[in-house]
Design a protein around this motif. Sequence first.
Motif, short mmCIF file in Angstrom:
data_model
loop_
_atom_site.label_atom_id
_atom_site.label_comp_id
_atom_site.label_asym_id
_atom_site.label_seq_id
_atom_site.Cartn_x
_atom_site.Cartn_y
_atom_site.Cartn_z
N GLY A 1 8.25 -10.48 22.45
CA GLY A 1 7.03 -10.19 23.18
C GLY A 1 6.39 -8.86 22.81
N SER A 2 7.02 -8.11 21.92
CA SER A 2 6.42 -6.84 21.49
C SER A 2 5.17 -7.10 20.65
N VAL A 3 4.13 -6.30 20.88
CA VAL A 3 2.90 -6.42 20.08
C VAL A 3 3.14 -5.76 18.73
N ILE A 4 3.00 -6.53 17.67
CA ILE A 4 3.27 -6.02 16.31
C ILE A 4 1.99 -5.86 15.48
N GLY A 5 0.86 -6.38 15.98
CA GLY A 5 -0.39 -6.24 15.22
C GLY A 5 -1.55 -6.87 15.95
N ARG A 6 -2.71 -6.92 15.24
CA ARG A 6 -3.93 -7.49 15.79
C ARG A 6 -4.40 -8.64 14.90
N ALA A 7 -4.91 -9.69 15.56
CA ALA A 7 -5.37 -10.86 14.82
C ALA A 7 -6.57 -10.50 13.95
N GLY A 8 -6.70 -11.22 12.84
CA GLY A 8 -7.82 -10.98 11.94
C GLY A 8 -7.99 -12.12 10.95
N SER A 9 -8.63 -11.82 9.79
CA SER A 9 -8.88 -12.84 8.78
C SER A 9 -8.67 -12.28 7.38
N THR A 10 -7.64 -11.45 7.24
CA THR A 10 -7.34 -10.88 5.93
C THR A 10 -6.61 -11.88 5.07
N THR B 1 13.98 -15.82 9.82
CA THR B 1 12.92 -14.80 9.81
C THR B 1 11.61 -15.44 10.27
N THR B 2 10.70 -14.60 10.74
CA THR B 2 9.36 -15.07 11.12
C THR B 2 8.32 -14.22 10.38
N ARG B 3 7.19 -14.86 10.05
CA ARG B 3 6.09 -14.18 9.37
C ARG B 3 4.80 -14.34 10.17
N TYR B 4 4.02 -13.26 10.22
CA TYR B 4 2.76 -13.22 10.95
C TYR B 4 1.70 -12.74 9.96
N GLY B 5 0.72 -13.61 9.62
CA GLY B 5 -0.23 -13.26 8.57
C GLY B 5 -1.67 -13.16 9.04
N HIS B 6 -2.52 -12.67 8.08
CA HIS B 6 -3.97 -12.55 8.25
C HIS B 6 -4.36 -11.56 9.34
N MET B 7 -3.47 -10.61 9.70
CA MET B 7 -3.78 -9.66 10.78
C MET B 7 -4.80 -8.62 10.32
N SER B 8 -5.59 -8.20 11.26
CA SER B 8 -6.57 -7.16 10.94
C SER B 8 -5.92 -5.79 10.88
N SER B 9 -4.85 -5.60 11.64
CA SER B 9 -4.13 -4.33 11.60
C SER B 9 -2.67 -4.57 11.94
N ILE B 10 -1.80 -3.70 11.41
CA ILE B 10 -0.36 -3.78 11.64
C ILE B 10 0.06 -2.58 12.47
N LEU B 11 0.87 -2.84 13.53
CA LEU B 11 1.27 -1.78 14.46
C LEU B 11 2.74 -1.40 14.35
N VAL B 12 3.46 -1.96 13.37
CA VAL B 12 4.88 -1.64 13.19
C VAL B 12 5.12 -1.27 11.74
N SER B 13 6.31 -0.72 11.51
CA SER B 13 6.70 -0.32 10.16
C SER B 13 8.04 -0.95 9.81
N VAL B 14 8.35 -0.98 8.50
CA VAL B 14 9.62 -1.53 8.05
C VAL B 14 10.76 -0.72 8.66
N GLY B 15 11.76 -1.43 9.18
CA GLY B 15 12.92 -0.80 9.82
C GLY B 15 12.81 -0.68 11.33
N ASP B 16 11.62 -0.94 11.88
CA ASP B 16 11.47 -0.87 13.34
C ASP B 16 12.24 -2.01 14.01
N LYS B 17 12.79 -1.69 15.19
CA LYS B 17 13.43 -2.70 16.02
C LYS B 17 12.43 -3.16 17.07
N VAL B 18 12.22 -4.44 17.15
CA VAL B 18 11.26 -4.98 18.11
C VAL B 18 11.98 -5.94 19.05
N GLU B 19 11.39 -6.09 20.22
CA GLU B 19 11.90 -7.03 21.22
C GLU B 19 10.98 -8.24 21.28
#
Length: 427
Positions: free
Chosen positions: A382-391, A362-380
């Motif tokens: 290079g797919s954009v899953i969120g925006r960088a931030g400092s949360t 599994t991979t984890r992506y943290g501290h994003m300012s916004s999330i663009l996917v939901s649980v259960g989504d299939k991603v490829e």
Amino acid sequence: MAKGDGHRIFGKQPTEHVLILASGDRVRHMTIRPWMTAFCVAFAALLTTAYLGATTYLVLRDDLIGAAMARQARIQYDYEDRISALRAQLDRITSRQLLDQQVVEQKVEQLLEQQNALFSRHGKLGSLLQRAEESGIAVPEAPASALQPELKEKQTSVTGGLKAIDRLLAQDGKAASGAKPGGVAPQSGSIADRADRVFSKVTLSLKNIEQEQLRRIRGLADDAYRTADAMATIMRRTGVDVPDAASGKQAGMGGPFVEPLGINRFETSLTDLDTALNRLDAVREAAQKLPFGNPAPGREITSGFGNRIDPFLGRLALHAGVDFQADTGASVKSTGAGEVIAAGMSGGYGNMVEIDHGQGITTRYGHMSSILVSVGDKVEAGSVIGRAGSTGRSTGPHVHYEVRRDGDAVDPMRFLNAGLKLTTYMN
């Protein structure tokens, strides 16, 4: 008186015979002398003797007649034998011409069948060539796209050879019909030799086409195998198990060994190429699913994996991932294909997305300012899953990236470095 004395002295003289010949008023007479009579009698006796002698010789020597008749019979028999021999020779010539023509026609049919088979094979090969080209596989010294013009050129040569054979057959038929009794047509031997040369040329051209096809297929298959092996080696160095399908193996197979019904080199080569391409596709599919990408392409790494001084507590702590410098709002991309299993606030991660890539990774992506996917989504990948931030527990905008195997954190750099190597083998 003198006449009377002569008679008394020499005896009585014989009477002379006179032959009188009268013709009109002219009268001639000829005295027949005794010597004339003797000559005529002698000549007649000679003729009679000669005739009787010849007749007697012929009667007594009847073997001469038999010999003459036998000689005449021999002459007749010799003539009839000669006629029979000429007829037999003519029959042999005709039979040989017919046999040669049948053999030539059979060879032409075989060549045509072989030619049609080769070019029908090229049709079958077309889809695999296109597939190999789409996979980035090609024989360096001769691109697959150049195969069609070369085959067309060879096809023109083969067609010209077959037309030459047809012309030779026509000439052979004329020579057979015009052959004289008692000998073979003068050009029959040369035509046969020329036909053999044409057959050899056409056969060689067809063999060259077949060898060219097999060489291209073998080259493509070897290139596909090498690429798949190289990618599998890189992936295994990261601790990833390459699936059996990727190594060309299939589970649940077996049975007694039975000799193949028929071995076709071309079909075997096509099967081998198809297997190689399937293996390459499987390895690439596995590589695309696993996290070999970069979540923030072109961004500088500000903190690596391992123990470091915690920025908040000022003491040694494990940094379970890699931090990428990024401005707020910069795109965060999935490093591999998979399914989103978490998307939302998660303690110190802040806004965090977790993606399951299979094989317990599994991979984890943290501290994003916004999330663009939901649980259960299939991603490829290079797919954009969120925006960088400092949360979350962060000192500034960046991308925190982790790779976990069976829940344990592993160094993402192993996957990032492998990804850089795999890029040269990916589409």
